[in-house]
Design a protein around this motif. Structure first.
Motif, PDB file in Angstrom:
ATOM      1  N   SER A 115       0.742  -1.200   0.176  1.00 48.63           N
ATOM      2  CA  SER A 115       0.184  -0.390  -0.065  1.00 48.63           C
ATOM      3  C   SER A 115       1.244   1.107   0.081  1.00 48.63           C
ATOM      4  O   SER A 115       2.074   1.032   0.881  1.00 48.63           O
ATOM      5  N   GLY A 116       0.603   2.422  -0.638  1.00 49.21           N
ATOM      6  CA  GLY A 116       1.214   3.882  -1.031  1.00 49.21           C
ATOM      7  C   GLY A 116       2.318   3.566  -1.740  1.00 49.21           C
ATOM      8  O   GLY A 116       2.691   5.008  -1.797  1.00 49.21           O
ATOM      9  N   THR A 117       2.124   2.799  -2.580  1.00 48.07           N
ATOM     10  CA  THR A 117       3.889   2.512  -3.504  1.00 48.07           C
ATOM     11  C   THR A 117       3.917   3.062  -4.750  1.00 48.07           C
ATOM     12  O   THR A 117       4.203   3.414  -5.907  1.00 48.07           O
ATOM     13  N   GLY A 118       2.043   3.281  -5.070  1.00 46.54           N
ATOM     14  CA  GLY A 118       2.048   4.469  -5.952  1.00 46.54           C
ATOM     15  C   GLY A 118       1.110   3.215  -7.784  1.00 46.54           C
ATOM     16  O   GLY A 118       1.513   3.424  -8.449  1.00 46.54           O
ATOM     17  N   THR A 142       3.397  -8.899 -15.144  1.00 45.84           N
ATOM     18  CA  THR A 142       3.159  -8.180 -13.820  1.00 45.84           C
ATOM     19  C   THR A 142       4.360  -7.473 -13.898  1.00 45.84           C
ATOM     20  O   THR A 142       5.580  -7.246 -14.091  1.00 45.84           O
ATOM     21  N   ILE A 143       3.638  -6.305 -13.396  1.00 50.51           N
ATOM     22  CA  ILE A 143       4.533  -5.119 -12.699  1.00 50.51           C
ATOM     23  C   ILE A 143       4.678  -5.106 -11.126  1.00 50.51           C
ATOM     24  O   ILE A 143       3.567  -4.819 -10.353  1.00 50.51           O
ATOM     25  N   GLU A 144       5.838  -5.235 -10.255  1.00 50.51           N
ATOM     26  CA  GLU A 144       6.388  -5.244  -8.678  1.00 50.51           C
ATOM     27  C   GLU A 144       6.692  -3.919  -8.282  1.00 50.51           C
ATOM     28  O   GLU A 144       7.692  -4.109  -8.976  1.00 50.51           O
ATOM     29  N   LEU A 145       6.151  -4.239  -7.630  1.00 47.68           N
ATOM     30  CA  LEU A 145       6.867  -2.219  -7.028  1.00 47.68           C
ATOM     31  C   LEU A 145       6.930  -2.187  -6.400  1.00 47.68           C
ATOM     32  O   LEU A 145       6.793  -2.673  -4.857  1.00 47.68           O
ATOM     33  N   PRO A 146       8.497  -1.788  -6.025  1.00 48.88           N
ATOM     34  CA  PRO A 146       9.449  -2.245  -4.416  1.00 48.88           C
ATOM     35  C   PRO A 146       8.922  -0.610  -4.002  1.00 48.88           C
ATOM     36  O   PRO A 146       8.319  -0.110  -3.703  1.00 48.88           O
TER      37      PRO A 146
END
Length: 466
Positions: free
Chosen positions: A185-188, A320-324
């Motif tokens: 949550s909050g990664t955009g 899949t796009i994984e946001l760090p």
């Protein structure tokens, strides 16, 4: 036309257009002494021919001349070059004449007779203006390159992990492929979805978004697929669903992990058949919707636990796009802070310039459980509380870490050796500082509060090559 010298573009060049030979000679001699390359023309027609050959930096032009007067020359000259600075001269100057010349594009208007210093001053002012214009163009180009390098849509980052995200998102944006965006949550995640939409062929239509966890289960199907009049109690009129609203556009299914299992079956059919059926209707209709799903939950684990359909997971998981999380890309924090300073300066009417080093050190060491959203809120609060034009450490305060989070010392170290713990701590802090400063060892040493030679020695000891 008389050539006094061959213009060399390394030096500023001047064309003097005047029907008086003495005036041409006087101005040419004066300007040559000051380092200008000078050519002269005896009337407007000759001046135009000269401009067709060389794009002069400056033109000094008289008003009253045979064949083509100064005003006619000015009109033609501005059509030939919009970069040449033209200064008009006249012994019959009036305010109206000067205004007319300025409207046609003249930089300045000088009345004859004039002192030599007056001509020099006007050209120097014009040169300063041109220098500022060039710097402005260069700055805009730098900003354009910066944004192209560090931006994707409204996303801003320079860390390798996020640059990989930008590259993948830019590629997938051009196709109708279903995308699954995952991250805390909050990664955009929604920002990435909107950036993909704006970079793709459906950008001309607005993206539609729905939070699958924010709508009661009983209403979610109607919200997504629509309903017919009388389909259920309270359905006093027909309603279009969000899939229909997003026809020919993009639909973001945010928090897809919260979708009830019965509705997952219907969503799978829509994705496979590209058609929807409103609640209370027996007829389906085709839709052309590009679906992007996002979640902060672990969908593979939910599949294993029977909470999410495996076939739907694989249908969504095409790309899949994984946001760090922000804590894993601390080098983005200074860049994001500057972005938020500019944003809140405009919104709050402030003039904050930056962040003091000890405050930045605090931001770099914080764990950011709320990720970029938490950083944005912290920056807004700090700017509201700050007094000067620099944000200080006192302007920031953070809630304690989440209850289930490990204490930092347990995250970093194994065993009980103080010496080994010190080495691991130094290694981790040096790597963090070097990443935050993009490998600038001088700045990293300043953040670490050690000398530059000491930093180099420790980097060699720990075999750090950044």
């Amino acid at each position: 036309m008389k050539n006094n010298n061959t213009p060399k573009r390394a030096q500023p060049s001047v064309l003097i257009v005047d029907d008086e030979e003495n005036m041409r000679h006087m101005l040419a001699s004066m300007l040559k002494r000051d380092g200008y390359v000078v050519e002269t023309a005896e009337n407007g027609e000759a001046g135009i021919e000269a401009l067709k050959i060389h794009p002069y930096d400056y033109v000094l032009c008289d008003i009253k001349m045979p064949k083509m007067d100064g005003m006619a020359f000015l009109k033609h000259a501005k059509l030939l070059s919009d970069t040449t600075t033209i200064i008009m001269m006249s012994a019959y100057a009036t305010i109206d004449l000067a205004v007319d010349a300025m409207k046609l594009g003249a930089y300045d208007f000088i009345s004859k007779p004039f002192k030599s210093d007056e001509i020099k001053l006007v050209i120097e002012k014009a040169a300063e203006r041109d220098r500022l214009k060039r710097e402005n163009v260069m700055l805009k180009e730098q900003v354009r390159r910066f944004e192209g390098q560090y931006r994707f849509g409204h996303l801003l980052a320079k860390s390798p992990a996020m640059r990989d995200v930008f590259e993948l998102a830019a590629k997938v944006a051009q196709y109708n492929t279903t995308v699954l965006i995952v991250g805390e949550s909050g990664t955009g995640k929604e920002l990435v979805a909107r950036a993909i939409h704006r970079a793709g062929p459906r950008r001309d239509k607005p993206m539609v978004a729905i939070n699958c966890g924010g709508i009661p289960e009983a209403l979610l199907e109607s919200e997504m697929f629509g309903h017919a009049k009388g389909a259920f109690t309270g359905a006093d009129r027909s309603k279009r669903g969000l899939f229909e609203e997003a026809d020919e556009s993009t639909l973001l299914l945010d928090e897809i992990g919260e979708m009830p299992v019965p509705l997952q079956v219907k969503l799978l059919r829509v994705l496979q058949e590209s058609e929807i059926r409103a609640v209370g209707q027996t007829v389906s209709r085709k839709v052309n919707v590009r679906v992007i799903a996002a979640t902060s939950r672990n969908l593979p684990q939910m599949v294993a636990d029977g909470e999410f359909r495996e076939d739907l997971f694989y249908r969504l998981n095409v790309v899949t796009i994984e946001l760090p999380p922000l804590r894993d890309r601390v080098e983005d924090i200074p860049l994001l802070c500057q972005h938020f300073i500019e944003k809140f300066n405009e919104r709050l009417g402030r003039n904050v310039k930056g962040i003091e080093p000890d405050a930045m050190s605090l931001l770099l060491s914080h764990r950011w459980p709320g990720n970029v959203r938490e950083l944005e809120n912290a920056m807004e609060r700090a700017m509201v509380l700050s007094v000067g034009n620099q944000l200080s450490r006192d302007n920031f305060s953070f809630a304690s870490s989440a209850p289930d989070a490990k204490p930092p010392i347990e995250q970093l170290f194994e065993g009980y050796s103080i010496k080994e713990a010190q080495k691991q701590m130094e290694n981790a802090m040096i790597v963090k500082a070097l990443k935050a400063t993009e490998g600038n060892r001088t700045h990293a040493a300043r953040l670490l509060e050690i000398s530059h030679p000491s930093l180099l020695s420790k980097m060699k000891a720990y075999n750090i090559d950044l």
